[in-house]
Scaffold this motif. Structure first.
Motif, PDB file in Angstrom:
ATOM      1  N   LEU A  51     -81.599 -44.822  27.954  1.00 23.37           N
ATOM      2  CA  LEU A  51     -80.451 -45.323  28.701  1.00 23.37           C
ATOM      3  C   LEU A  51     -79.415 -44.229  28.842  1.00 23.37           C
ATOM      4  CD1 LEU A  51     -79.092 -47.879  29.883  1.00 23.37           C
ATOM      5  CD2 LEU A  51     -78.188 -48.307  27.590  1.00 23.37           C
ATOM      6  N   LYS A  52     -78.897 -44.058  30.032  1.00 21.83           N
ATOM      7  CA  LYS A  52     -77.902 -43.035  30.346  1.00 21.83           C
ATOM      8  C   LYS A  52     -76.528 -43.541  29.916  1.00 21.83           C
ATOM      9  CE  LYS A  52     -77.339 -43.003  34.683  1.00 21.83           C
ATOM     10  NZ  LYS A  52     -76.249 -43.710  35.230  1.00 21.83           N
ATOM     11  N   LEU A  53     -75.859 -42.777  29.022  1.00 23.41           N
ATOM     12  CA  LEU A  53     -74.560 -43.191  28.469  1.00 23.41           C
ATOM     13  C   LEU A  53     -73.642 -42.017  28.200  1.00 23.41           C
ATOM     14  CD1 LEU A  53     -75.720 -45.606  25.639  1.00 23.41           C
ATOM     15  CD2 LEU A  53     -74.670 -46.273  27.765  1.00 23.41           C
ATOM     16  N   PRO A  54     -72.778 -41.531  28.893  1.00 23.53           N
ATOM     17  CA  PRO A  54     -72.694 -41.480  30.346  1.00 23.53           C
ATOM     18  C   PRO A  54     -73.469 -40.284  30.860  1.00 23.53           C
ATOM     19  CG  PRO A  54     -70.743 -40.482  29.434  1.00 23.53           C
ATOM     20  CD  PRO A  54     -71.603 -40.928  28.274  1.00 23.53           C
ATOM     21  N   GLY A  55     -73.556 -40.184  32.151  1.00 22.37           N
ATOM     22  CA  GLY A  55     -74.251 -39.066  32.767  1.00 22.37           C
ATOM     23  C   GLY A  55     -74.751 -39.433  34.142  1.00 22.37           C
ATOM     24  N   SER A  56     -75.642 -38.602  34.646  1.00 19.33           N
ATOM     25  CA  SER A  56     -76.219 -38.781  35.980  1.00 19.33           C
ATOM     26  C   SER A  56     -77.718 -38.577  35.874  1.00 19.33           C
ATOM     27  CB  SER A  56     -75.640 -37.759  36.954  1.00 19.33           C
ATOM     28  OG  SER A  56     -74.238 -37.878  37.023  1.00 19.33           O
ATOM     29  N   ARG A  57     -78.482 -39.372  36.646  1.00 19.59           N
ATOM     30  CA  ARG A  57     -79.929 -39.225  36.593  1.00 19.59           C
ATOM     31  C   ARG A  57     -80.577 -39.794  37.850  1.00 19.59           C
ATOM     32  NH1 ARG A  57     -83.410 -42.450  32.230  1.00 19.59           N
ATOM     33  NH2 ARG A  57     -84.304 -40.595  31.363  1.00 19.59           N
ATOM     34  N   VAL A  58     -81.552 -39.062  38.347  1.00 18.04           N
ATOM     35  CA  VAL A  58     -82.511 -39.552  39.323  1.00 18.04           C
ATOM     36  C   VAL A  58     -83.861 -39.183  38.718  1.00 18.04           C
ATOM     37  CG1 VAL A  58     -83.454 -39.348  41.643  1.00 18.04           C
ATOM     38  CG2 VAL A  58     -80.975 -39.293  41.308  1.00 18.04           C
ATOM     39  N   PRO A  59     -84.642 -40.168  38.218  1.00 17.45           N
ATOM     40  CA  PRO A  59     -85.892 -39.866  37.527  1.00 17.45           C
ATOM     41  C   PRO A  59     -86.789 -38.908  38.322  1.00 17.45           C
ATOM     42  CG  PRO A  59     -85.373 -42.180  37.311  1.00 17.45           C
ATOM     43  CD  PRO A  59     -84.383 -41.611  38.294  1.00 17.45           C
ATOM     44  N   GLY A  60     -87.299 -37.905  37.599  1.00 17.68           N
ATOM     45  CA  GLY A  60     -88.164 -36.906  38.211  1.00 17.68           C
ATOM     46  C   GLY A  60     -87.425 -35.846  39.006  1.00 17.68           C
ATOM     47  N   TRP A  61     -86.127 -36.005  39.161  1.00 11.14           N
ATOM     48  CA  TRP A  61     -85.339 -35.082  39.979  1.00 11.14           C
ATOM     49  C   TRP A  61     -84.320 -34.327  39.129  1.00 11.14           C
ATOM     50  CZ3 TRP A  61     -86.487 -33.334  44.528  1.00 11.14           C
ATOM     51  CH2 TRP A  61     -85.521 -32.728  45.318  1.00 11.14           C
ATOM     52  N   PHE A  62     -83.481 -35.054  38.380  1.00 20.80           N
ATOM     53  CA  PHE A  62     -82.543 -34.421  37.465  1.00 20.80           C
ATOM     54  C   PHE A  62     -82.048 -35.440  36.447  1.00 20.80           C
ATOM     55  CE2 PHE A  62     -79.651 -36.200  40.574  1.00 20.80           C
ATOM     56  CZ  PHE A  62     -78.562 -36.607  39.827  1.00 20.80           C
ATOM     57  N   ALA A  63     -81.555 -34.921  35.318  1.00 20.31           N
ATOM     58  CA  ALA A  63     -80.935 -35.731  34.280  1.00 20.31           C
ATOM     59  C   ALA A  63     -79.900 -34.859  33.588  1.00 20.31           C
ATOM     60  CB  ALA A  63     -81.973 -36.230  33.278  1.00 20.31           C
ATOM     61  N   VAL A  64     -78.662 -35.300  33.621  1.00 21.55           N
ATOM     62  CA  VAL A  64     -77.571 -34.541  33.017  1.00 21.55           C
ATOM     63  C   VAL A  64     -76.665 -35.526  32.290  1.00 21.55           C
ATOM     64  CG1 VAL A  64     -75.658 -32.948  33.415  1.00 21.55           C
ATOM     65  CG2 VAL A  64     -77.659 -32.864  34.911  1.00 21.55           C
ATOM     66  N   GLY A  65     -76.517 -35.342  30.987  1.00 20.22           N
ATOM     67  CA  GLY A  65     -75.640 -36.213  30.214  1.00 20.22           C
ATOM     68  C   GLY A  65     -76.278 -36.695  28.934  1.00 20.22           C
ATOM     69  N   THR A  66     -75.772 -37.819  28.436  1.00 21.24           N
ATOM     70  CA  THR A  66     -76.214 -38.403  27.181  1.00 21.24           C
ATOM     71  C   THR A  66     -77.208 -39.525  27.461  1.00 21.24           C
ATOM     72  OG1 THR A  66     -74.080 -37.908  26.164  1.00 21.24           O
ATOM     73  CG2 THR A  66     -75.428 -39.597  25.096  1.00 21.24           C
ATOM     74  N   PHE A  67     -78.312 -39.525  26.719  1.00 20.67           N
ATOM     75  CA  PHE A  67     -79.358 -40.535  26.867  1.00 20.67           C
ATOM     76  C   PHE A  67     -79.716 -41.047  25.482  1.00 20.67           C
ATOM     77  CE2 PHE A  67     -79.383 -37.738  30.408  1.00 20.67           C
ATOM     78  CZ  PHE A  67     -79.547 -38.576  31.497  1.00 20.67           C
ATOM     79  N   VAL A  68     -79.849 -42.372  25.362  1.00 22.36           N
ATOM     80  CA  VAL A  68     -80.144 -42.985  24.069  1.00 22.36           C
ATOM     81  C   VAL A  68     -81.408 -43.827  24.195  1.00 22.36           C
ATOM     82  CG1 VAL A  68     -79.293 -44.527  22.272  1.00 22.36           C
ATOM     83  CG2 VAL A  68     -77.699 -43.041  23.496  1.00 22.36           C
ATOM     84  N   GLN A  69     -82.335 -43.616  23.255  1.00 21.53           N
ATOM     85  CA  GLN A  69     -83.555 -44.418  23.205  1.00 21.53           C
ATOM     86  C   GLN A  69     -83.937 -44.618  21.741  1.00 21.53           C
ATOM     87  OE1 GLN A  69     -87.242 -42.745  24.754  1.00 21.53           O
ATOM     88  NE2 GLN A  69     -87.868 -44.782  25.410  1.00 21.53           N
ATOM     89  N   ARG A  70     -84.054 -45.883  21.345  1.00 21.44           N
ATOM     90  CA  ARG A  70     -84.421 -46.248  19.968  1.00 21.44           C
ATOM     91  C   ARG A  70     -83.580 -45.520  18.930  1.00 21.44           C
ATOM     92  NH1 ARG A  70     -90.023 -44.843  21.325  1.00 21.44           N
ATOM     93  NH2 ARG A  70     -90.390 -46.183  23.084  1.00 21.44           N
ATOM     94  N   GLY A  71     -82.294 -45.454  19.158  1.00 22.96           N
ATOM     95  CA  GLY A  71     -81.384 -44.834  18.209  1.00 22.96           C
ATOM     96  C   GLY A  71     -81.322 -43.325  18.260  1.00 22.96           C
ATOM     97  N   GLN A  72     -82.163 -42.692  19.068  1.00 17.75           N
ATOM     98  CA  GLN A  72     -82.135 -41.239  19.194  1.00 17.75           C
ATOM     99  C   GLN A  72     -81.243 -40.842  20.357  1.00 17.75           C
ATOM    100  OE1 GLN A  72     -85.891 -39.187  19.214  1.00 17.75           O
ATOM    101  NE2 GLN A  72     -84.972 -37.294  19.925  1.00 17.75           N
ATOM    102  N   ARG A  73     -80.307 -39.954  20.080  1.00 16.01           N
ATOM    103  CA  ARG A  73     -79.376 -39.478  21.109  1.00 16.01           C
ATOM    104  C   ARG A  73     -79.813 -38.097  21.597  1.00 16.01           C
ATOM    105  NH1 ARG A  73     -74.217 -41.470  21.687  1.00 16.01           N
ATOM    106  NH2 ARG A  73     -73.392 -39.353  21.802  1.00 16.01           N
TER     107      ARG A  73
END
Length: 117
Positions: A51-73
């Motif tokens: 989950l993007k928290l906060p940031g910007s993302r278009v899957p497969g194109w770019f991802a910039v920011g904070t992402f959290v999944q299963r407690g991993q930041r």
């Protein structure tokens, strides 16, 4: 383009002005003592999960920011035009890992004192 480099006893992730806006975050500084691993990653844009928290993302194109999944930041700065990059594993830091796109990830890892495999 984001740049990883060591400044004294810190690992610094410098972001461009545009990346700062995308990430809703400034440059990151982490004590080198918290870096537990550096590795070269293929298809780095596909490594960003969660989950993007906060940031910007278009899957497969770019991802910039904070992402959290299963407690991993994760803090990511990856773009489709730079498909390779660096994973920085951290301990006792605000993030568990950094994912950073790089045109020459082997050189960056070597410069930071990591083992290039």
């Amino acid at each position: 383009m984001a740049e990883l480099r060591q400044e004294g006893e810190e690992l610094v992730l410098h972001l461009s002005a545009f990346e700062k806006a995308e990430a809703v975050h400034g440059d990151l500084r982490v004590p080198m003592a918290q870096v537990v691993g550096l590795s070269v990653v293929e298809d780095i844009v596909d490594q960003v999960q969660g989950l993007k928290l906060p940031g910007s993302r278009v899957p497969g194109w770019f991802a910039v920011g904070t992402f959290v999944q299963r407690g991993q930041r994760t803090f990511a700065v990856v773009h489709h035009d730079t498909p390779r990059g660096i994973r920085v594993r951290l301990r006792d830091a605000p993030y568990d890992q950094l994912l950073v796109g790089s045109a020459d990830p082997e050189a960056v890892v070597a410069q930071l004192g990591g083992q290039v495999s």
